[in-house]
Design an enzyme around this catalytic site. Structure first.
Site, PDB file in Angstrom:
ATOM      1  N   ARG A  84       0.853  -1.186   0.000  1.00 20.62           N
ATOM      2  CA  ARG A  84       0.000   0.000   0.000  1.00 20.62           C
ATOM      3  C   ARG A  84       0.896   1.245   0.000  1.00 20.62           C
ATOM      4  O   ARG A  84       1.996   1.241   0.581  1.00 20.62           O
ATOM      5  CB  ARG A  84      -0.900   0.040   1.238  1.00 20.62           C
ATOM      6  CG  ARG A  84      -2.149  -0.834   1.153  1.00 20.62           C
ATOM      7  CD  ARG A  84      -3.137  -0.343   0.105  1.00 20.62           C
ATOM      8  NE  ARG A  84      -4.378  -1.113   0.042  1.00 20.62           N
ATOM      9  CZ  ARG A  84      -4.632  -2.096  -0.818  1.00 20.62           C
ATOM     10  NH1 ARG A  84      -3.716  -2.457  -1.705  1.00 20.62           N
ATOM     11  NH2 ARG A  84      -5.800  -2.702  -0.825  1.00 20.62           N
ATOM     12  N   HIS A 143      -1.598  -0.067  -9.843  1.00 24.95           N
ATOM     13  CA  HIS A 143      -2.305  -0.943  -8.898  1.00 24.95           C
ATOM     14  C   HIS A 143      -2.869  -2.177  -9.622  1.00 24.95           C
ATOM     15  O   HIS A 143      -4.071  -2.439  -9.577  1.00 24.95           O
ATOM     16  CB  HIS A 143      -3.441  -0.186  -8.173  1.00 24.95           C
ATOM     17  CG  HIS A 143      -3.858  -0.862  -6.898  1.00 24.95           C
ATOM     18  ND1 HIS A 143      -4.287  -0.161  -5.782  1.00 24.95           N
ATOM     19  CD2 HIS A 143      -3.913  -2.177  -6.554  1.00 24.95           C
ATOM     20  CE1 HIS A 143      -4.592  -1.026  -4.826  1.00 24.95           C
ATOM     21  NE2 HIS A 143      -4.366  -2.254  -5.268  1.00 24.95           N
TER      22      HIS A 143
END
Ligand code: NAP
Length: 310
Positions: free
Chosen positions: A225, A273
């Protein structure tokens, strides 16, 4: 009375998941009503992704559990309106995808593939890469995804060190924990992979101090993250040459703004992502199994510790 299951995710996922979930629930022998719109007071379970936009769980008065379609639950774990169990996604397909992505990027760094892919300038520089057994790879986070990636890297022969909150026992991996363990892990990390969740305890875990512990020229791969990394500290370390290169899949703000310095930085690879995503066929089985468990008064699998935030 049927079990009422609300599907709250990106609308385009509904036609993909509806038949898979319906089949799984039928196979589990459940009488059910599965829909994208159910009166909140009637909902028993919510199949949830943040992209569904649901943030207030207060009206769901008879809710039994929320079943996240995502592995990362940082946007919901601290939601004070959620009073029922929250299960996160642990999916074989997700783990396989992440393993492939991590192994690919580790091999790119290990083999120095960029040298030949980006510089076809006539230079005959015969520098053979070392063997995997001569390369230290470190993974921060040895959960469902970190462990799977670590095992694959061990199979390829890499020297793998892993660090987690509780100490693990994984064949072929040097498993560490605690503050001293982190220092030890970073000190030998020629290639560092971040597979920690985004929690209060992991924010900026890679900062000026911890970056300084890495070997000169270390490479960083972050599919975990964005908030795990202090971006300014990483940019400083890349600019000074302390850190050789970074491959970043996740960011504090997504999509990564077009003027963010990472995009144009010669020592950064940005991926949008895409390291791995929940795979509908396997994920639907996990969700259906948890609903079956809930109805059979069996404990839910993959529960989030709301205090720890993952
Ligand atoms: P997980 O099974 O919950 O594993 C998390 C790991 O991090 C565990 O080993 C845990 O330690 C460790 N950890 C947590 N807090 C820590 C701390 N304060 N200090 C040290 N270690 C700590 O999660 P997962 O399924 O492997 O997923 C990891 C993350 O990957 C997700 O949270 C998500 O952010 C990210 N992800 C990214 C993508 C993508 O496409 N880029 C896709 C899926 C997931 P313990 O084992 O001791 O609990």
């Amino acid at each position: 009375m049927p079990v009422n299951i609300l599907f709250s995710a990106r609308p385009k996922l509904w036609p993909v998941y509806e038949p898979l979930l319906s089949r799984g629930l039928q196979d589990a022998g459940l009488e059910f009503h599965l829909a994208t719109d159910i009166t909140p007071e009637d909902v028993d379970y919510i199949v949830y992704a943040p992209t569904g936009g649901l943030t207030d769980f207060t009206p769901y008065s008879r809710l039994k559990a929320v079943l996240s379609m995502w592995a990362g639950v940082e946007t919901i774990a601290g939601n004070p309106t959620l009073k029922v169990p929250l299960a996160r996604m642990v999916d074989d397909g997700l783990a396989q995808g992440m393993t492939e992505w991590v192994v690919g990027h580790v091999l790119r760094y290990h083999l120095g593939m960029d040298t030949h892919i980006t510089k076809q300038d006539g230079t005959w520089a015969q520098i053979a890469p070392p063997l995997a057994s001569e390369r230290n790879v470190c993974i921060l986070g040895l959960g469902a995804l970190g462990e799977a990636a670590a095992r694959a890297l061990v199979t390829l022969g890499f020297n793998v060190t892993g660090w987690s909150r509780t100490r693990k026992d994984i064949a072929g991996v040097t498993c560490l924990s605690g503050a001293d363990g982190l220092q030890q892990a970073l000190a030998q990390a020629e290639i560092l992979v971040l597979l920690l969740p985004d929690t209060a305890a992991t924010t900026n875990i890679l900062n000026a101090d911890t970056l300084a512990l890495l070997p000169e020229g270390a490479r960083i791969v972050n599919p975990g993250r964005g908030p795990l990394i202090d971006d300014d500290a990483l940019l400083d370390a890349l600019n000074s040459g302390r850190i050789g290169h970074a491959t970043l899949d996740v960011f504090r703000v997504e999509p990564l703004p077009v003027h963010h310095p990472y995009w144009a930085h010669p020592k950064v690879t940005v991926t949008p992502h895409i390291a791995s995503e929940t795979r509908p066929a396997t994920a639907a089985q996990v969700i259906c199994d948890n609903i079956r468990r809930g109805e059979a008064d069996e404990p839910f699998l993959h529960l989030v510790d709301r205090e720890l935030g993952y």
